[in-house]
Motif scaffolding. Structure first.
Motif, short mmCIF file in Angstrom:
data_model
loop_
_atom_site.label_atom_id
_atom_site.label_comp_id
_atom_site.label_asym_id
_atom_site.label_seq_id
_atom_site.Cartn_x
_atom_site.Cartn_y
_atom_site.Cartn_z
N TYR A 1 -16.37 17.22 10.87
CA TYR A 1 -16.40 18.46 10.10
C TYR A 1 -15.28 18.47 9.08
O TYR A 1 -14.36 17.64 9.13
CB TYR A 1 -16.37 19.69 11.02
CG TYR A 1 -15.07 19.97 11.74
CD1 TYR A 1 -14.14 20.85 11.23
CD2 TYR A 1 -14.78 19.35 12.97
CE1 TYR A 1 -12.95 21.12 11.90
CE2 TYR A 1 -13.60 19.62 13.65
CZ TYR A 1 -12.69 20.51 13.11
OH TYR A 1 -11.52 20.77 13.77
N ASP B 1 -12.93 21.24 6.15
CA ASP B 1 -12.58 22.64 5.85
C ASP B 1 -12.52 22.82 4.33
O ASP B 1 -12.76 21.86 3.58
CB ASP B 1 -11.28 23.04 6.56
CG ASP B 1 -10.07 22.24 6.10
OD1 ASP B 1 -10.09 21.69 4.98
OD2 ASP B 1 -9.09 22.14 6.87
N GLU C 1 -20.21 19.62 8.87
CA GLU C 1 -20.13 21.08 8.97
C GLU C 1 -18.85 21.58 8.28
O GLU C 1 -17.81 20.91 8.36
CB GLU C 1 -20.05 21.40 10.47
CG GLU C 1 -20.19 22.83 10.86
CD GLU C 1 -19.94 22.99 12.38
OE1 GLU C 1 -19.36 24.01 12.74
OE2 GLU C 1 -20.32 22.07 13.16
N ARG D 1 -15.94 24.17 8.40
CA ARG D 1 -15.33 25.12 9.34
C ARG D 1 -14.15 25.81 8.67
O ARG D 1 -13.58 25.28 7.72
CB ARG D 1 -14.84 24.38 10.58
CG ARG D 1 -15.99 23.84 11.42
CD ARG D 1 -15.54 23.59 12.84
NE ARG D 1 -16.62 23.05 13.64
CZ ARG D 1 -16.47 22.56 14.86
NH1 ARG D 1 -15.26 22.53 15.43
NH2 ARG D 1 -17.49 22.09 15.54
N HIS E 1 -6.75 25.85 12.58
CA HIS E 1 -7.14 26.18 13.95
C HIS E 1 -6.01 25.80 14.89
O HIS E 1 -5.09 25.07 14.50
CB HIS E 1 -8.46 25.51 14.34
CG HIS E 1 -8.46 24.01 14.29
ND1 HIS E 1 -8.91 23.29 13.22
CD2 HIS E 1 -8.04 23.08 15.19
CE1 HIS E 1 -8.79 21.99 13.46
NE2 HIS E 1 -8.26 21.84 14.65
#
Ligand code: GLV
Ligand code: MN
Ligand code: MN
Length: 432
Positions: free
Chosen positions: A58, A60, A179, A181, A185
């Protein structure tokens, strides 16, 4: 059945060579600058390798690229390991790529051995660590710890005139299968493997440096403005020559800053002249200054010295000068628990190590603001880096990845606890 995970040295060396072919330069180095087509190709390759292993990929909004191998307790914050894939314009094959590909090798080695870690382990390739195409450096890690992209970056153009926003969007779009995201995090700890980029380890004959701290850096854009005029017809007393002012300021800084303090660093790396014609006194001279020091107050004092010399030189030539601070990374210390875990990992594998301070900045310094972090350094030949001739002997590549693998095994075994981080990583990870 699980077996002790082991680095596959020939696989890692093959990968390093494969990535070094993306943006390869005739001089044997790489030109894979941040968010360029070459950078996108390297990300694509890493994502494909991860996909082939069945790892989740993934990214960002800052185009930081993550590869995840789930742990037994997916609700625990993951252990993050990695570095960057972008390079200097005439960079080496190892700066950034070594840490990113060694981190990926760690995931593969865990997988090959059938080890299920307690925590999820994630590999990260941070966006634009170098900062030479788009300034500042460490954009990806900076955005990650702030959990947002600063607005001022979006209107920026690069050293080659390319718009940052468009290059960022094209880089994100190059991995449509990954993906997207949210930025930022929770991370239980961060470990970055990197080449030392200096001569200390090689001269000491020690295999691994365990980085305890990183010196501070400031980047300055300085602009001297005078008046464009004819080179042949303008006598000295009528000239307002920003080139003369810039040269005078640089000479004064070279003669003072590093001469007076062995720990101080000052570099003028780029000069641009307008209009840049052989028979025209320049209208404007822009230069970059990189200053570094392990102590924050000394770094601040160096900034004042730069200011004072530039102002005096500009005044002496009838010019004006502006100074813009582009990047301000104060010195930082790493986490004792993570340092101890790396040191235990080296001891358990019989790898020699020594503590050291990094003269280069790294994404780990930003990560240290949100998670316990530390770094593993490997020696490079003659300490040469930011140079196509950068070289790391194969055995050092493998020792570095082995130290990272065994640090990962220890740090991913950490269980949630009310205690300080130093107490929660498992000390019983066993030998290599
Ligand atoms: C990193 O590339 C640095 O300039 O320290
Ligand atoms: Mn680097
Ligand atoms: Mn670098």
């Amino acid at each position: 059945m699980t077996i002790t995970p082991t680095v596959d040295g020939s696989r890692l060396l093959r990968r390093l060579a494969q990535f070094a072919s993306i943006g390869a330069t005739p001089g044997g180095g790489v030109n894979r600058q941040a968010l360029s087509i070459e950078d996108r190709k390297a990300r694509r390759l890493l994502a494909d390798l991860a996909g082939a292993r069945g790892f989740l990929v993934y990214q960002d909004a800052a185009a930081n690229l993550f590869i995840q191998r789930p742990g037994r307790q997916p609700d625990l914050a993951p252990l993050l390991i990695g570095s960057h894939l972008d390079s200097q314009p005439g960079g080496g094959k190892y700066d950034g790529a070594l840490g990113t590909l060694s981190a990926f090798e760690v995931l593969e080695a865990l997988d090959d051995a059938g080890v299920t870690t307690e925590r999820t382990v994630e590999v990260v390739a941070w966006t634009n660590e170098e900062g030479s195409r788009f300034s500042p450096g460490c954009m990806g890690s900076m955005a990650f710890v702030a959990a947002s992209l600063p607005d001022e970056w979006l209107d920026m153009t690069g050293a080659d005139g390319a718009p940052f926003s468009a290059e960022l969007s094209a880089t994100l779009a190059a991995l449509p299968d990954a993906e997207l995201r949210p930025l930022g995090h929770a991370v239980s700890a961060y470990v970055e493997l990197h080449i030392e980029q200096g001569p200390i380890l090689e001269r000491s004959g020690v295999a691994i440096g365990i980085v305890t701290a990183v010196q501070g850096t400031k980047w300055l854009d300085i602009c001297f403005t005078g008046e464009a005029a004819h080179a042949g017809t303008t006598p000295l007393q009528y000239r307002r020559d920003p080139m003369a002012a810039a040269v005078q300021a640089i000479a004064a800084l070279q003669a003072s800053v590093m001469q007076g303090d062995a720990l101080a660093r000052l570099t003028v790396g780029r000069i641009a002249v307008e209009p840049g014609s052989i028979n025209v006194i320049a209208r404007e001279v822009r230069l970059t200054v990189d200053i570094r020091h392990p102590e924050a107050d000394k770094l601040q004092a160096m900034l004042q010295v730069v200011n004072a010399h530039c102002a005096a030189a500009a005044e002496g030539q009838g010019c004006t000068v502006t100074l813009t601070e582009r990047f301000d990374m104060p010195p930082g210390r790493f986490d004792e628990g993570v340092i101890e875990a790396i040191s235990e990992a080296c001891r358990s594998c019989g790898i020699t190590s020594m503590p050291m301070v990094s003269g280069a900045f790294h994404d780990a310094l930003f990560l240290a603001r949100v998670a316990p972090s530390a770094m593993i350094f490997v020696p490079c030949r003659d300490g040469i880096s930011h140079n196509e001739a950068e070289f790391v002997p194969d055995e050092n590549v493998i020792l570095g990845a082995t130290a990272l693998l065994h640090s990962t095994v220890r740090l991913s075994a950490a269980r949630a606890s009310g205690k300080g981080f130093s107490q929660i990583w498992a000390t019983d990870a066993g030998p290599c």
